[in-house]
Design a protein around this motif. Structure first.
Motif, PDB file in Angstrom:
ATOM      1  N   LYS A 158       0.842  -1.197   0.000  1.00  0.00           N
ATOM      2  CA  LYS A 158       0.000   0.000   0.000  1.00  0.00           C
ATOM      3  C   LYS A 158       0.874   1.243   0.000  1.00  0.00           C
ATOM      4  O   LYS A 158       1.902   1.256   0.667  1.00  0.00           O
ATOM      5  CB  LYS A 158      -0.905   0.018   1.246  1.00  0.00           C
ATOM      6  CG  LYS A 158      -1.906  -1.095   1.325  1.00  0.00           C
ATOM      7  CD  LYS A 158      -2.857  -0.931   2.523  1.00  0.00           C
ATOM      8  CE  LYS A 158      -2.172  -0.974   3.867  1.00  0.00           C
ATOM      9  NZ  LYS A 158      -3.107  -0.910   5.023  1.00  0.00           N
ATOM     10  N   PRO A 159       0.505   2.288  -0.761  1.00  0.00           N
ATOM     11  CA  PRO A 159      -0.792   2.570  -1.393  1.00  0.00           C
ATOM     12  C   PRO A 159      -0.998   2.003  -2.792  1.00  0.00           C
ATOM     13  O   PRO A 159      -1.989   2.339  -3.445  1.00  0.00           O
ATOM     14  CB  PRO A 159      -0.818   4.090  -1.436  1.00  0.00           C
ATOM     15  CG  PRO A 159       0.605   4.475  -1.607  1.00  0.00           C
ATOM     16  CD  PRO A 159       1.380   3.488  -0.780  1.00  0.00           C
ATOM     17  N   GLU A 185      -3.342   8.158   5.759  1.00  0.00           N
ATOM     18  CA  GLU A 185      -3.346   8.632   4.379  1.00  0.00           C
ATOM     19  C   GLU A 185      -2.997   7.509   3.422  1.00  0.00           C
ATOM     20  O   GLU A 185      -3.504   7.468   2.294  1.00  0.00           O
ATOM     21  CB  GLU A 185      -2.358   9.783   4.227  1.00  0.00           C
ATOM     22  CG  GLU A 185      -2.366  10.425   2.848  1.00  0.00           C
ATOM     23  CD  GLU A 185      -1.478  11.644   2.766  1.00  0.00           C
ATOM     24  OE1 GLU A 185      -1.535  12.344   1.739  1.00  0.00           O
ATOM     25  OE2 GLU A 185      -0.730  11.908   3.735  1.00  0.00           O
ATOM     26  N   THR A 186      -2.153   6.590   3.854  1.00  0.00           N
ATOM     27  CA  THR A 186      -1.804   5.443   3.011  1.00  0.00           C
ATOM     28  C   THR A 186      -3.042   4.632   2.658  1.00  0.00           C
ATOM     29  O   THR A 186      -3.236   4.222   1.508  1.00  0.00           O
ATOM     30  CB  THR A 186      -0.777   4.548   3.719  1.00  0.00           C
ATOM     31  OG1 THR A 186       0.434   5.282   3.910  1.00  0.00           O
ATOM     32  CG2 THR A 186      -0.474   3.301   2.890  1.00  0.00           C
ATOM     33  N   ARG A 188      -6.149   5.731   2.673  1.00  0.00           N
ATOM     34  CA  ARG A 188      -6.988   6.569   1.807  1.00  0.00           C
ATOM     35  C   ARG A 188      -6.500   6.507   0.366  1.00  0.00           C
ATOM     36  O   ARG A 188      -7.296   6.324  -0.566  1.00  0.00           O
ATOM     37  CB  ARG A 188      -6.965   8.020   2.313  1.00  0.00           C
ATOM     38  CG  ARG A 188      -7.767   8.986   1.460  1.00  0.00           C
ATOM     39  CD  ARG A 188      -9.236   8.638   1.498  1.00  0.00           C
ATOM     40  NE  ARG A 188     -10.051   9.588   0.774  1.00  0.00           N
ATOM     41  CZ  ARG A 188     -10.994   9.250  -0.094  1.00  0.00           C
ATOM     42  NH1 ARG A 188     -11.238   7.975  -0.360  1.00  0.00           N
ATOM     43  NH2 ARG A 188     -11.715  10.158  -0.691  1.00  0.00           N
ATOM     44  N   LYS A 189      -5.201   6.624   0.162  1.00  0.00           N
ATOM     45  CA  LYS A 189      -4.643   6.578  -1.193  1.00  0.00           C
ATOM     46  C   LYS A 189      -4.801   5.198  -1.821  1.00  0.00           C
ATOM     47  O   LYS A 189      -5.009   5.075  -3.028  1.00  0.00           O
ATOM     48  CB  LYS A 189      -3.173   6.977  -1.160  1.00  0.00           C
ATOM     49  CG  LYS A 189      -2.943   8.458  -0.886  1.00  0.00           C
ATOM     50  CD  LYS A 189      -1.457   8.784  -0.912  1.00  0.00           C
ATOM     51  CE  LYS A 189      -1.222  10.286  -0.749  1.00  0.00           C
ATOM     52  NZ  LYS A 189       0.225  10.619  -0.753  1.00  0.00           N
ATOM     53  N   THR A 190      -4.717   4.160  -1.007  1.00  0.00           N
ATOM     54  CA  THR A 190      -4.912   2.803  -1.516  1.00  0.00           C
ATOM     55  C   THR A 190      -6.318   2.627  -2.064  1.00  0.00           C
ATOM     56  O   THR A 190      -6.513   2.089  -3.155  1.00  0.00           O
ATOM     57  CB  THR A 190      -4.662   1.771  -0.406  1.00  0.00           C
ATOM     58  OG1 THR A 190      -3.333   1.926   0.099  1.00  0.00           O
ATOM     59  CG2 THR A 190      -4.823   0.354  -0.926  1.00  0.00           C
ATOM     60  N   GLN A 192      -8.367   4.960  -3.049  1.00  0.00           N
ATOM     61  CA  GLN A 192      -8.529   5.784  -4.245  1.00  0.00           C
ATOM     62  C   GLN A 192      -7.913   5.105  -5.455  1.00  0.00           C
ATOM     63  O   GLN A 192      -8.493   5.098  -6.544  1.00  0.00           O
ATOM     64  CB  GLN A 192      -7.894   7.154  -4.015  1.00  0.00           C
ATOM     65  CG  GLN A 192      -8.676   8.039  -3.061  1.00  0.00           C
ATOM     66  CD  GLN A 192      -7.972   9.360  -2.780  1.00  0.00           C
ATOM     67  OE1 GLN A 192      -6.749   9.416  -2.647  1.00  0.00           O
ATOM     68  NE2 GLN A 192      -8.739  10.444  -2.702  1.00  0.00           N
ATOM     69  N   ALA A 193      -6.736   4.516  -5.277  1.00  0.00           N
ATOM     70  CA  ALA A 193      -6.069   3.844  -6.396  1.00  0.00           C
ATOM     71  C   ALA A 193      -6.858   2.629  -6.865  1.00  0.00           C
ATOM     72  O   ALA A 193      -6.847   2.294  -8.057  1.00  0.00           O
ATOM     73  CB  ALA A 193      -4.665   3.425  -5.981  1.00  0.00           C
ATOM     74  N   CYS A 198     -13.510   4.296   1.098  1.00  0.00           N
ATOM     75  CA  CYS A 198     -12.613   4.174   2.240  1.00  0.00           C
ATOM     76  C   CYS A 198     -13.310   4.666   3.497  1.00  0.00           C
ATOM     77  O   CYS A 198     -13.900   5.752   3.502  1.00  0.00           O
ATOM     78  CB  CYS A 198     -11.342   4.985   1.993  1.00  0.00           C
ATOM     79  SG  CYS A 198     -10.133   4.923   3.330  1.00  0.00           S
ATOM     80  N   LEU A 213      -8.564  13.989   5.226  1.00  0.00           N
ATOM     81  CA  LEU A 213      -8.331  13.159   4.051  1.00  0.00           C
ATOM     82  C   LEU A 213      -9.607  12.921   3.247  1.00  0.00           C
ATOM     83  O   LEU A 213      -9.558  12.307   2.185  1.00  0.00           O
ATOM     84  CB  LEU A 213      -7.728  11.818   4.477  1.00  0.00           C
ATOM     85  CG  LEU A 213      -6.393  11.924   5.231  1.00  0.00           C
ATOM     86  CD1 LEU A 213      -5.969  10.559   5.761  1.00  0.00           C
ATOM     87  CD2 LEU A 213      -5.319  12.508   4.333  1.00  0.00           C
TER      88      LEU A 213
END
Length: 234
Positions: A158-159, A185-186, A188-190, A192-193, A198, A213
């Motif tokens: 992750k992410p 945040e990691t 959240r970005k995961t 999103q990717a 989330c 976030l």
């Protein structure tokens, strides 16, 4: 507290993937103790504080070592020192992985309800898989999760979305009909990717500050998880 995001409707078996550290369990005490064991062996004593430095603990072993060395060296940090001590930190952590760690209130009851309601459930963590498996075994909850993907299970972590996808598939679910419960945040970005919702917990190391976030939902207590999951993925 939750926001009013529109529910995501997809097909396939519904899946809930959890982060581990700071989401299901407060592991900061044992992480900091492992880092302090390194500093004590070097003659510096306990450099990190379990309360003040809790958030740094959830950024990983190297982050804790970096903070500690910056304190004992007057702000200077040598990357070689960090890499030298990192294996020692992992050994110390493995030796005493569950002394201070506690599951967050209602966590496993929420997992049980998800199972009862037909959701696939797994874990995707940036803790090395072996350590994650050991901790879950010591906490006697490994059998409650159908999949476990750690930082070193795949070539990426992750992410990058690949570990999340693998966790969803390994749990017998559909990655396109899933969500991630995390605390950073990691996570959240995961999500999103991966193109999935989330949920971030407001009781983790950063507390309600994770609202910055803008996740699809914020969770104040695991008692509320069922309703949030149902709203987001049905």
């Amino acid at each position: 507290m939750t926001n009013n995001a529109t529910p995501v409707r997809r097909s396939g078996r519904r899946t809930v993937i959890f982060d581990l550290d700071g989401t299901l369990a407060d592991t900061s005490g044992d992480l900091i103790a492992a880092a302090n064991a390194c500093f004590a062996a070097l003659g510096h004593g306990e450099v990190l504080d379990p309360s003040v430095d809790q958030l740094t603990a959830f950024h990983g072993g190297r982050a804790m070592l970096r903070l500690g060395f910056s304190r004992v060296n007057g702000g200077a940090v040598n990357d070689a020192d960090i890499e030298r001590e990192f294996p020692n930190l992992l050994i110390a952590y493995e030796d005493d992985i569950d002394r201070h760690t506690r599951l967050y209130p209602g966590a496993m009851e929420a997992v049980a309800r998800l199972h009862d309601n037909g959701y696939a459930v797994g874990i995707c963590t940036n803790k090395p898989e072996g350590l994650a498996r050991l901790l879950l075994t010591r906490l006697d909850i490994l059998g409650h999760f159908t999949s476990l993907i750690g930082a070193d299970t795949l070539p990426t972590r992750k992410p990058d979305p690949a570990p999340f996808v693998a966790a969803a598939q390994g749990a017998g679910g559909d990655p396109a009909h899933a969500l991630l419960v995390g605390d950073t945040e990691t996570d959240r970005k995961t999500a999103q990717a991966a193109g999935v919702p989330c949920i971030l917990v407001g009781f983790g190391p950063e507390g309600p500050g994770v609202s910055r976030l803008e996740p699809e939902a914020l969770l104040d207590h695991f008692d509320d998880l069922d309703a949030v999951v149902a709203r987001l993925i049905g």
